[in-house]
Design a protein around this motif. Sequence first.
Motif, PDB file in Angstrom:
ATOM      1  N   ILE A  60      10.927 -15.391   9.862  1.00 54.02           N
ATOM      2  CA  ILE A  60      10.546 -16.210   8.749  1.00 54.02           C
ATOM      3  C   ILE A  60      11.387 -17.847   9.202  1.00 54.02           C
ATOM      4  O   ILE A  60      11.251 -18.519   8.576  1.00 54.02           O
ATOM      5  CB  ILE A  60      10.647 -16.216   7.288  1.00 54.02           C
ATOM      6  N   VAL A  61      12.925 -17.309   9.449  1.00 57.70           N
ATOM      7  CA  VAL A  61      13.396 -18.836   8.536  1.00 57.70           C
ATOM      8  C   VAL A  61      13.270 -19.709  10.447  1.00 57.70           C
ATOM      9  O   VAL A  61      12.972 -21.208   9.941  1.00 57.70           O
ATOM     10  CB  VAL A  61      14.849 -18.197   8.736  1.00 57.70           C
ATOM     11  N   SER A  62      12.583 -19.094  11.326  1.00 60.46           N
ATOM     12  CA  SER A  62      12.568 -19.554  12.996  1.00 60.46           C
ATOM     13  C   SER A  62      11.105 -20.598  12.750  1.00 60.46           C
ATOM     14  O   SER A  62      10.906 -21.193  12.790  1.00 60.46           O
ATOM     15  CB  SER A  62      12.407 -18.401  13.948  1.00 60.46           C
ATOM     16  N   SER A  63      10.341 -19.567  11.759  1.00 63.86           N
ATOM     17  CA  SER A  63       8.725 -20.406  11.944  1.00 63.86           C
ATOM     18  C   SER A  63       9.102 -21.300  10.369  1.00 63.86           C
ATOM     19  O   SER A  63       8.680 -22.890  11.308  1.00 63.86           O
ATOM     20  CB  SER A  63       7.923 -19.709  11.343  1.00 63.86           C
ATOM     21  N   CYS A  64      10.422 -21.416   9.884  1.00 62.56           N
ATOM     22  CA  CYS A  64      10.352 -22.326   9.102  1.00 62.56           C
ATOM     23  C   CYS A  64      10.791 -23.618   9.665  1.00 62.56           C
ATOM     24  O   CYS A  64      10.636 -25.092   9.542  1.00 62.56           O
ATOM     25  CB  CYS A  64      10.499 -21.722   7.508  1.00 62.56           C
ATOM     26  N   LYS A  65      11.926 -23.271  10.729  1.00 62.30           N
ATOM     27  CA  LYS A  65      12.319 -24.164  11.535  1.00 62.30           C
ATOM     28  C   LYS A  65      11.582 -25.166  12.458  1.00 62.30           C
ATOM     29  O   LYS A  65      12.134 -26.214  12.600  1.00 62.30           O
ATOM     30  CB  LYS A  65      13.711 -24.069  11.759  1.00 62.30           C
ATOM     31  N   GLN A  66      10.301 -24.382  12.892  1.00 64.23           N
ATOM     32  CA  GLN A  66       9.114 -24.669  13.602  1.00 64.23           C
ATOM     33  C   GLN A  66       8.827 -26.331  12.961  1.00 64.23           C
ATOM     34  O   GLN A  66       7.950 -26.886  13.264  1.00 64.23           O
ATOM     35  CB  GLN A  66       8.578 -23.863  14.226  1.00 64.23           C
ATOM     36  N   GLN A  67       8.440 -26.278  11.728  1.00 63.28           N
ATOM     37  CA  GLN A  67       7.774 -26.617  10.448  1.00 63.28           C
ATOM     38  C   GLN A  67       8.711 -27.996   9.670  1.00 63.28           C
ATOM     39  O   GLN A  67       8.838 -28.525   9.065  1.00 63.28           O
ATOM     40  CB  GLN A  67       7.188 -26.053   9.743  1.00 63.28           C
ATOM     41  N   ASN A  68      10.548 -28.258  10.764  1.00 63.80           N
ATOM     42  CA  ASN A  68      10.640 -28.700  10.389  1.00 63.80           C
ATOM     43  C   ASN A  68      11.510 -28.480   8.659  1.00 63.80           C
ATOM     44  O   ASN A  68      12.342 -29.270   7.678  1.00 63.80           O
ATOM     45  CB  ASN A  68       9.893 -30.490  10.041  1.00 63.80           C
ATOM     46  N   LEU A  69      11.713 -27.474   8.915  1.00 66.15           N
ATOM     47  CA  LEU A  69      12.209 -26.902   7.388  1.00 66.15           C
ATOM     48  C   LEU A  69      13.597 -25.685   8.055  1.00 66.15           C
ATOM     49  O   LEU A  69      13.198 -25.080   7.856  1.00 66.15           O
ATOM     50  CB  LEU A  69      11.137 -26.726   6.720  1.00 66.15           C
ATOM     51  N   GLN A  70      14.534 -26.349   7.195  1.00 59.93           N
ATOM     52  CA  GLN A  70      16.196 -25.870   6.564  1.00 59.93           C
ATOM     53  C   GLN A  70      15.987 -24.562   5.938  1.00 59.93           C
ATOM     54  O   GLN A  70      15.853 -25.277   4.576  1.00 59.93           O
ATOM     55  CB  GLN A  70      17.640 -26.472   6.797  1.00 59.93           C
ATOM     56  N   MET A  71      15.569 -23.506   5.819  1.00 56.76           N
ATOM     57  CA  MET A  71      15.715 -22.347   4.701  1.00 56.76           C
ATOM     58  C   MET A  71      16.766 -21.937   4.062  1.00 56.76           C
ATOM     59  O   MET A  71      18.242 -22.046   5.317  1.00 56.76           O
ATOM     60  CB  MET A  71      14.865 -21.280   4.293  1.00 56.76           C
ATOM     61  N   ARG A  72      17.646 -21.955   2.612  1.00 59.10           N
ATOM     62  CA  ARG A  72      19.781 -22.093   2.278  1.00 59.10           C
ATOM     63  C   ARG A  72      18.702 -21.017   1.151  1.00 59.10           C
ATOM     64  O   ARG A  72      17.826 -21.132   0.338  1.00 59.10           O
ATOM     65  CB  ARG A  72      19.724 -22.598   2.565  1.00 59.10           C
ATOM     66  N   LEU A  73      19.489 -19.967   1.476  1.00 57.00           N
ATOM     67  CA  LEU A  73      19.219 -18.489   0.159  1.00 57.00           C
ATOM     68  C   LEU A  73      21.085 -18.635  -0.763  1.00 57.00           C
ATOM     69  O   LEU A  73      21.714 -18.424   0.203  1.00 57.00           O
ATOM     70  CB  LEU A  73      18.868 -17.740   1.027  1.00 57.00           C
ATOM     71  N   GLN A  74      20.773 -18.561  -2.248  1.00 63.03           N
ATOM     72  CA  GLN A  74      21.812 -18.098  -2.963  1.00 63.03           C
ATOM     73  C   GLN A  74      22.359 -17.749  -3.654  1.00 63.03           C
ATOM     74  O   GLN A  74      20.843 -17.253  -4.199  1.00 63.03           O
ATOM     75  CB  GLN A  74      22.543 -19.919  -3.034  1.00 63.03           C
ATOM     76  N   THR A  75      22.795 -16.538  -4.380  1.00 62.49           N
ATOM     77  CA  THR A  75      22.563 -15.279  -5.265  1.00 62.49           C
ATOM     78  C   THR A  75      23.673 -15.311  -5.539  1.00 62.49           C
ATOM     79  O   THR A  75      25.008 -16.082  -4.945  1.00 62.49           O
ATOM     80  CB  THR A  75      22.456 -13.929  -3.836  1.00 62.49           C
TER      81      THR A  75
END
Length: 208
Positions: A48-63
């Motif tokens: 999912i994160v790799s797919s987001c990067k292809q859309q120019n998106l960096q995903m970050r998760l904080q808990t």
Amino acid sequence: MACVCSPSLHFTGPFPSSQKTTKTSRLNPHCSQSLSTVRNEFPTMEEIVSSCKQQNLQMRLQTLGPFFRVTATNIATGNEVGRAEGVIRLWVDGTILHLDSIRLKKETLGMKRSIFGLGLFVGAVAIRHGYDHGCRKAELLAVNDSDVFHSKLVRFYSRIGFKSVYDVTGSSMGDVTHMLVWGGRGTRMDADIEELMIKWGAKFKNST
């Protein structure tokens, strides 16, 4: 879940592993594939994160305990363009992924999708996070701030796999609890998380 178009966090550890969880399956028991085979087709957090990067998106998760926040950043500009927040909670029928809000910003991302498409990428990280922590169901509120935008939200969530379960109008005593929990009027929607993972699998796996 409020979806808001409005005018950062740093991920504090490795993404949750893609290990299977021991929860009761709600998949079709007559499916010809074994449950293990079906679950192997679920998109992993890494995919999912790799797919987001292809859309120019960096995903970050904080808990923080059961609470979580997903932040989407435009890789090119470093600006935050989307955020999802919620909590994993225990309920009488199992562990639930409660999605409080998704907030999106109108910034050019070079994406093939509309701003609702950005919501799918942000939501996918949250859903996978819930799955990795034993959630069987996801719940949200498609906020009714305006009739036009509300109908678009309901159609969008329906397309990605959520089902309407209750209209919170504020006109009955039964709505009071919903409004206290969600903070407004709208359409309560639920989804089976394993069904979402099946529905989204091809999209995220084929793009990696």
